[in-house]
Design a protein around this motif. Structure first.
Motif, PDB file in Angstrom:
ATOM      1  N   VAL A 186       0.857  -1.184   0.000  1.00 22.03           N
ATOM      2  CA  VAL A 186       0.000   0.000   0.000  1.00 22.03           C
ATOM      3  C   VAL A 186       0.893   1.233   0.000  1.00 22.03           C
ATOM      4  O   VAL A 186       2.091   1.155   0.296  1.00 22.03           O
ATOM      5  CB  VAL A 186      -0.946   0.016   1.226  1.00 22.03           C
ATOM      6  CG1 VAL A 186      -1.891  -1.172   1.184  1.00 22.03           C
ATOM      7  CG2 VAL A 186      -0.164   0.032   2.529  1.00 22.03           C
ATOM      8  N   ALA A 187       0.311   2.361  -0.341  1.00 25.16           N
ATOM      9  CA  ALA A 187       1.059   3.612  -0.325  1.00 25.16           C
ATOM     10  C   ALA A 187       1.560   3.900   1.085  1.00 25.16           C
ATOM     11  O   ALA A 187       0.909   3.537   2.071  1.00 25.16           O
ATOM     12  CB  ALA A 187       0.177   4.753  -0.821  1.00 25.16           C
ATOM     13  N   GLN A 188       2.699   4.554   1.179  1.00 22.16           N
ATOM     14  CA  GLN A 188       3.321   4.790   2.477  1.00 22.16           C
ATOM     15  C   GLN A 188       2.381   5.515   3.432  1.00 22.16           C
ATOM     16  O   GLN A 188       2.334   5.209   4.627  1.00 22.16           O
ATOM     17  CB  GLN A 188       4.610   5.594   2.295  1.00 22.16           C
ATOM     18  CG  GLN A 188       5.474   5.647   3.553  1.00 22.16           C
ATOM     19  CD  GLN A 188       6.855   6.207   3.270  1.00 22.16           C
ATOM     20  OE1 GLN A 188       7.187   6.507   2.132  1.00 22.16           O
ATOM     21  NE2 GLN A 188       7.665   6.345   4.309  1.00 22.16           N
ATOM     22  N   GLU A 189       1.608   6.460   2.903  1.00 21.86           N
ATOM     23  CA  GLU A 189       0.720   7.229   3.775  1.00 21.86           C
ATOM     24  C   GLU A 189      -0.488   6.421   4.242  1.00 21.86           C
ATOM     25  O   GLU A 189      -1.258   6.870   5.100  1.00 21.86           O
ATOM     26  CB  GLU A 189       0.240   8.499   3.070  1.00 21.86           C
ATOM     27  CG  GLU A 189      -0.605   8.284   1.819  1.00 21.86           C
ATOM     28  CD  GLU A 189       0.219   8.163   0.546  1.00 21.86           C
ATOM     29  OE1 GLU A 189      -0.379   8.281  -0.544  1.00 21.86           O
ATOM     30  OE2 GLU A 189       1.454   7.944   0.647  1.00 21.86           O
ATOM     31  N   LYS A 190      -0.650   5.193   3.705  1.00 17.15           N
ATOM     32  CA  LYS A 190      -1.794   4.352   4.072  1.00 17.15           C
ATOM     33  C   LYS A 190      -1.450   3.269   5.100  1.00 17.15           C
ATOM     34  O   LYS A 190      -2.344   2.581   5.596  1.00 17.15           O
ATOM     35  CB  LYS A 190      -2.364   3.671   2.820  1.00 17.15           C
ATOM     36  CG  LYS A 190      -2.957   4.611   1.784  1.00 17.15           C
ATOM     37  CD  LYS A 190      -4.316   5.092   2.192  1.00 17.15           C
ATOM     38  CE  LYS A 190      -5.010   5.840   1.066  1.00 17.15           C
ATOM     39  NZ  LYS A 190      -6.355   6.303   1.448  1.00 17.15           N
ATOM     40  N   VAL A 191      -0.167   3.098   5.435  1.00 16.74           N
ATOM     41  CA  VAL A 191       0.208   1.981   6.304  1.00 16.74           C
ATOM     42  C   VAL A 191      -0.453   2.061   7.678  1.00 16.74           C
ATOM     43  O   VAL A 191      -0.717   1.027   8.310  1.00 16.74           O
ATOM     44  CB  VAL A 191       1.748   1.875   6.470  1.00 16.74           C
ATOM     45  CG1 VAL A 191       2.406   1.476   5.171  1.00 16.74           C
ATOM     46  CG2 VAL A 191       2.332   3.160   7.028  1.00 16.74           C
ATOM     47  N   SER A 192      -0.768   3.261   8.125  1.00 13.28           N
ATOM     48  CA  SER A 192      -1.354   3.422   9.459  1.00 13.28           C
ATOM     49  C   SER A 192      -2.797   2.926   9.528  1.00 13.28           C
ATOM     50  O   SER A 192      -3.407   2.940  10.593  1.00 13.28           O
ATOM     51  CB  SER A 192      -1.298   4.890   9.887  1.00 13.28           C
ATOM     52  OG  SER A 192      -2.021   5.700   8.990  1.00 13.28           O
ATOM     53  N   SER A 193      -3.344   2.479   8.401  1.00 18.96           N
ATOM     54  CA  SER A 193      -4.724   1.974   8.380  1.00 18.96           C
ATOM     55  C   SER A 193      -4.803   0.455   8.449  1.00 18.96           C
ATOM     56  O   SER A 193      -5.905  -0.101   8.497  1.00 18.96           O
ATOM     57  CB  SER A 193      -5.438   2.450   7.100  1.00 18.96           C
ATOM     58  OG  SER A 193      -5.489   3.862   7.037  1.00 18.96           O
ATOM     59  N   TYR A 194      -3.645  -0.227   8.469  1.00 14.97           N
ATOM     60  CA  TYR A 194      -3.649  -1.681   8.334  1.00 14.97           C
ATOM     61  C   TYR A 194      -2.713  -2.356   9.334  1.00 14.97           C
ATOM     62  O   TYR A 194      -1.878  -1.712   9.967  1.00 14.97           O
ATOM     63  CB  TYR A 194      -3.197  -2.074   6.917  1.00 14.97           C
ATOM     64  CG  TYR A 194      -4.024  -1.478   5.818  1.00 14.97           C
ATOM     65  CD1 TYR A 194      -5.243  -2.043   5.454  1.00 14.97           C
ATOM     66  CD2 TYR A 194      -3.606  -0.336   5.135  1.00 14.97           C
ATOM     67  CE1 TYR A 194      -6.016  -1.501   4.442  1.00 14.97           C
ATOM     68  CE2 TYR A 194      -4.370   0.225   4.122  1.00 14.97           C
ATOM     69  CZ  TYR A 194      -5.573  -0.362   3.781  1.00 14.97           C
ATOM     70  OH  TYR A 194      -6.336   0.182   2.787  1.00 14.97           O
ATOM     71  N   GLY A 195      -2.853  -3.686   9.416  1.00 16.32           N
ATOM     72  CA  GLY A 195      -1.813  -4.489  10.031  1.00 16.32           C
ATOM     73  C   GLY A 195      -0.704  -4.659   9.007  1.00 16.32           C
ATOM     74  O   GLY A 195      -0.970  -4.967   7.835  1.00 16.32           O
ATOM     75  N   VAL A 196       0.548  -4.430   9.413  1.00 14.53           N
ATOM     76  CA  VAL A 196       1.661  -4.421   8.478  1.00 14.53           C
ATOM     77  C   VAL A 196       2.681  -5.481   8.889  1.00 14.53           C
ATOM     78  O   VAL A 196       2.964  -5.678  10.076  1.00 14.53           O
ATOM     79  CB  VAL A 196       2.322  -3.024   8.423  1.00 14.53           C
ATOM     80  CG1 VAL A 196       3.547  -3.030   7.516  1.00 14.53           C
ATOM     81  CG2 VAL A 196       1.300  -1.989   7.936  1.00 14.53           C
TER      82      VAL A 196
END
Length: 298
Positions: free
Chosen positions: A164-174
């Motif tokens: 995912v885009a870097q700015e979207k990582v805070s929305s998911y389990g990574v």
């Protein structure tokens, strides 16, 4: 040693309140919002059936009765359509997957981990799939089937991921990945909704899992995490310390239909894939494109 058993059962958590789609979801489950003319959850169940799943448990909550009604028989409607000779419409009803579907209520909003824990008796001692209803994945080979194929070669918990885009990582389990082979990593660690600084990669878990039954014992002792909820990611982190957890980058276009932007994208793109709608809808878009993008100004 993990025994390579067949994945026969799937869990679909559907107890969320759907607040991002209020007021439409005040009295209607978000899972029943249509993508063109088919409820979102039907796409998920079709994927499960096409992947070889035999039994499905839907975790519901209050005001979710419409889901049960949709997958039940509607004898009066069917008889009426037959009597009127509307066999094309009857065919649409008959296309609704006929698979063993069970229901249980998650009585408290305690998070995804708690929702999965509610399925402990249903699952028993065998691997199972988890399919999140907000993620519709359009793929030549059904996404869950891809994970099941990986499971045959690499028995263990399999997480469906994509970058995912870097700015979207805070929305998911990574995932913190360790390369196994092309498109497949071992998940050395996982972080739930990390900040940019915390994110170990851009590989986000996107709504498809095959999980070994040992997860239930871990969920029972998992303390509430982010948002005060029992996070499935936290239990998966513990599981990764005692048995293999893999991350597989699945092929296909994923739509986040729990988000208004993703929902609109799915609606437009699925409509354009339909032979009965494509020509007329495309003609409309081309004719009115300038006015549409300029906010109604001609």
């Amino acid at each position: 040693m993990i025994k390579n058993k067949q994945v026969r059962k799937a869990i679909i958590p559907a107890a969320g309140l759907g607040t991002r789609f209020l007021p439409a979801t005040k009295a209607q489950p978000k899972e029943m919002l249509p993508i063109v003319d088919k409820p979102a959850i039907q796409y998920i169940i079709e994927e499960a059936v096409q992947s070889g799943i035999e039994e499905i448990l839907i975790i519901t909550g209050r005001n979710k009765r419409a889901i049960e009604d949709h997958f039940d028989r509607a004898f009066e409607l069917e008889m009426t359509l037959k009597a009127q000779g509307k066999y094309d419409l009857l065919g649409l009803i008959e296309e609704i997957p006929n698979v063993a579907i069970h229901y249980i209520r998650q009585k408290e909003a305690k998070g995804l981990g708690h929702a999965v824990l509610c399925a402990k008796q249903f699952v028993g001692n065998e691997p199972f799939a988890v399919m999140l209803g907000d993620d519709i994945i359009d793929a030549e080979v059904p996404c869950l089937k891809q994970l099941m194929q990986v499971y045959e070669d690499c028995p263990g918990t399999i997480l469906g991921v994509q970058e995912v885009a870097q700015e979207k990582v805070s929305s998911y389990g990574v995932v913190k990945p360790k390369v196994v082979k092309e498109r497949l990593w071992q998940a050395v660690d996982l972080v739930e909704k990390p900040t940019l600084e915390e994110a170990p990669s851009r590989l986000a878990v996107l709504g498809r899992y095959i999980i070994e039954p040992e997860i239930f014992a871990l969920l029972e002792t998992t303390e509430p995490g982010r948002g005060g909820e029992i996070q499935l990611t936290d239990a998966l982190r513990k599981l990764a310390q005692v048995q293999p957890v893999y991350a597989y980058e699945f092929e296909g276009r994923r739509y986040d239909v729990g988000d208004k932007q993703g929902y609109l994208e799915a609606t437009v793109e699925f409509a354009l894939k339909r032979p009965d709608l494509r020509e007329g809808f495309l003609r409309y878009l081309k004719k009115n494109w300038g006015e549409l993008v300029n906010g109604g100004e001609k």
